[in-house]
Design a protein around this motif. Sequence first.
Motif, PDB file in Angstrom:
ATOM      1  N   LYS A  72       0.901  -1.143   0.169  1.00 39.21           N
ATOM      2  CA  LYS A  72       0.079  -0.139  -0.071  1.00 39.21           C
ATOM      3  C   LYS A  72       0.928   1.280   0.150  1.00 39.21           C
ATOM      4  O   LYS A  72       0.696   2.193  -0.758  1.00 39.21           O
ATOM      5  CB  LYS A  72      -0.999  -0.016   1.286  1.00 39.21           C
ATOM      6  CG  LYS A  72      -1.926   1.213   1.445  1.00 39.21           C
ATOM      7  CD  LYS A  72      -2.832   0.928   2.382  1.00 39.21           C
ATOM      8  CE  LYS A  72      -3.823   2.033   2.327  1.00 39.21           C
ATOM      9  NZ  LYS A  72      -5.224   1.516   3.252  1.00 39.21           N
ATOM     10  N   ILE A  73       1.762   1.116   0.879  1.00 38.68           N
ATOM     11  CA  ILE A  73       2.892   2.345   0.885  1.00 38.68           C
ATOM     12  C   ILE A  73       3.600   2.609  -0.614  1.00 38.68           C
ATOM     13  O   ILE A  73       3.654   3.676  -1.028  1.00 38.68           O
ATOM     14  CB  ILE A  73       3.908   2.042   2.109  1.00 38.68           C
ATOM     15  CG1 ILE A  73       3.311   2.065   3.303  1.00 38.68           C
ATOM     16  CG2 ILE A  73       5.202   3.203   1.787  1.00 38.68           C
ATOM     17  CD1 ILE A  73       4.345   1.519   4.303  1.00 38.68           C
ATOM     18  N   LYS A  74       3.985   1.531  -0.966  1.00 41.97           N
ATOM     19  CA  LYS A  74       4.569   1.504  -2.602  1.00 41.97           C
ATOM     20  C   LYS A  74       3.621   1.966  -3.269  1.00 41.97           C
ATOM     21  O   LYS A  74       3.995   2.835  -4.235  1.00 41.97           O
ATOM     22  CB  LYS A  74       5.130   0.310  -2.903  1.00 41.97           C
ATOM     23  CG  LYS A  74       6.335  -0.077  -1.975  1.00 41.97           C
ATOM     24  CD  LYS A  74       6.761  -1.576  -2.167  1.00 41.97           C
ATOM     25  CE  LYS A  74       7.427  -1.820  -3.485  1.00 41.97           C
ATOM     26  NZ  LYS A  74       8.110  -3.201  -3.764  1.00 41.97           N
ATOM     27  N   GLN A  75       2.207   1.688  -3.500  1.00 47.48           N
ATOM     28  CA  GLN A  75       1.342   2.200  -4.358  1.00 47.48           C
ATOM     29  C   GLN A  75       0.757   3.376  -4.319  1.00 47.48           C
ATOM     30  O   GLN A  75       0.867   4.537  -5.134  1.00 47.48           O
ATOM     31  CB  GLN A  75       0.208   1.195  -4.614  1.00 47.48           C
ATOM     32  CG  GLN A  75       0.458  -0.189  -4.946  1.00 47.48           C
ATOM     33  CD  GLN A  75      -0.811  -1.218  -4.593  1.00 47.48           C
ATOM     34  OE1 GLN A  75      -1.729  -0.890  -4.143  1.00 47.48           O
ATOM     35  NE2 GLN A  75      -0.471  -2.394  -5.026  1.00 47.48           N
ATOM     36  N   GLU A  76       0.603   3.914  -3.023  1.00 40.06           N
ATOM     37  CA  GLU A  76       0.169   5.325  -2.668  1.00 40.06           C
ATOM     38  C   GLU A  76       1.226   6.550  -2.714  1.00 40.06           C
ATOM     39  O   GLU A  76       1.077   7.522  -2.926  1.00 40.06           O
ATOM     40  CB  GLU A  76      -0.582   5.215  -1.283  1.00 40.06           C
ATOM     41  CG  GLU A  76      -1.799   4.363  -1.515  1.00 40.06           C
ATOM     42  CD  GLU A  76      -2.548   4.286   0.020  1.00 40.06           C
ATOM     43  OE1 GLU A  76      -2.085   5.017   0.887  1.00 40.06           O
ATOM     44  OE2 GLU A  76      -3.616   3.625   0.088  1.00 40.06           O
ATOM     45  N   HIS A  77       2.605   6.040  -2.536  1.00 39.00           N
ATOM     46  CA  HIS A  77       3.648   6.961  -2.365  1.00 39.00           C
ATOM     47  C   HIS A  77       4.839   6.570  -3.252  1.00 39.00           C
ATOM     48  O   HIS A  77       5.973   6.897  -3.242  1.00 39.00           O
ATOM     49  CB  HIS A  77       4.239   7.043  -0.984  1.00 39.00           C
ATOM     50  CG  HIS A  77       3.014   7.421  -0.007  1.00 39.00           C
ATOM     51  ND1 HIS A  77       2.510   8.552   0.263  1.00 39.00           N
ATOM     52  CD2 HIS A  77       2.342   6.389   0.781  1.00 39.00           C
ATOM     53  CE1 HIS A  77       1.568   8.499   1.125  1.00 39.00           C
ATOM     54  NE2 HIS A  77       1.478   7.136   1.357  1.00 39.00           N
ATOM     55  N   LYS A  78       4.271   6.189  -4.518  1.00 37.76           N
ATOM     56  CA  LYS A  78       5.107   5.902  -5.458  1.00 37.76           C
ATOM     57  C   LYS A  78       6.036   6.925  -6.067  1.00 37.76           C
ATOM     58  O   LYS A  78       7.288   6.592  -6.768  1.00 37.76           O
ATOM     59  CB  LYS A  78       4.609   5.158  -6.688  1.00 37.76           C
ATOM     60  CG  LYS A  78       3.536   5.704  -7.404  1.00 37.76           C
ATOM     61  CD  LYS A  78       2.822   5.157  -8.670  1.00 37.76           C
ATOM     62  CE  LYS A  78       1.525   5.764  -9.081  1.00 37.76           C
ATOM     63  NZ  LYS A  78       0.399   4.852  -9.356  1.00 37.76           N
ATOM     64  N   ASP A  79       5.967   8.056  -5.905  1.00 40.86           N
ATOM     65  CA  ASP A  79       6.326   9.330  -6.400  1.00 40.86           C
ATOM     66  C   ASP A  79       7.389   9.705  -5.334  1.00 40.86           C
ATOM     67  O   ASP A  79       8.537  10.427  -5.396  1.00 40.86           O
ATOM     68  CB  ASP A  79       5.739  10.539  -6.473  1.00 40.86           C
ATOM     69  CG  ASP A  79       4.705  10.169  -7.837  1.00 40.86           C
ATOM     70  OD1 ASP A  79       5.163   9.454  -8.686  1.00 40.86           O
ATOM     71  OD2 ASP A  79       3.643  10.759  -8.104  1.00 40.86           O
ATOM     72  N   ASN A  80       7.141   9.061  -4.006  1.00 42.98           N
ATOM     73  CA  ASN A  80       8.337   9.624  -2.975  1.00 42.98           C
ATOM     74  C   ASN A  80       9.355   8.279  -2.909  1.00 42.98           C
ATOM     75  O   ASN A  80       9.186   7.069  -2.292  1.00 42.98           O
ATOM     76  CB  ASN A  80       7.501   9.382  -1.567  1.00 42.98           C
ATOM     77  CG  ASN A  80       8.489   9.641  -0.508  1.00 42.98           C
ATOM     78  OD1 ASN A  80       9.397   9.436  -0.350  1.00 42.98           O
ATOM     79  ND2 ASN A  80       7.803  10.638   0.499  1.00 42.98           N
TER      80      ASN A  80
END
Length: 127
Positions: A72-80
Amino acid sequence: DRAIGARISIAQLVQDSTPEMSDSYLQDAVDQLSQKIENPTSLDEAIRAKFQIAEMYNALGKYENAIQWVNKIKQEHKDNMNAVQQADMLLNYIRQTEAEVAKAQAEKIESATEPESATTEVQSNTP
């Protein structure tokens, strides 16, 4: 944050003896962190809360839940990129932990069956 930490500590302490209580404390901590995700004071706070949830699930041996939160972190914050890199490291750690626990459980089962097979072998070799 202290209340969340206390709930997780209690969840870990009672996990083997009273799993229902452990799950209850875990859910309380997840609920509190979810509030930080829904109403963050900053984007970093929301990301940190997601990492905390993943780490909590990992610490309690709930690896699938932990992996879901990391993804979920990787998907929701892929620009970070920092969050993605940390998520990748945590994912590797979770998988390593899961493999080590599975190996230890397999060794425990194997060692529990060894004396039985040794006894059977001795009995079959006696005249």
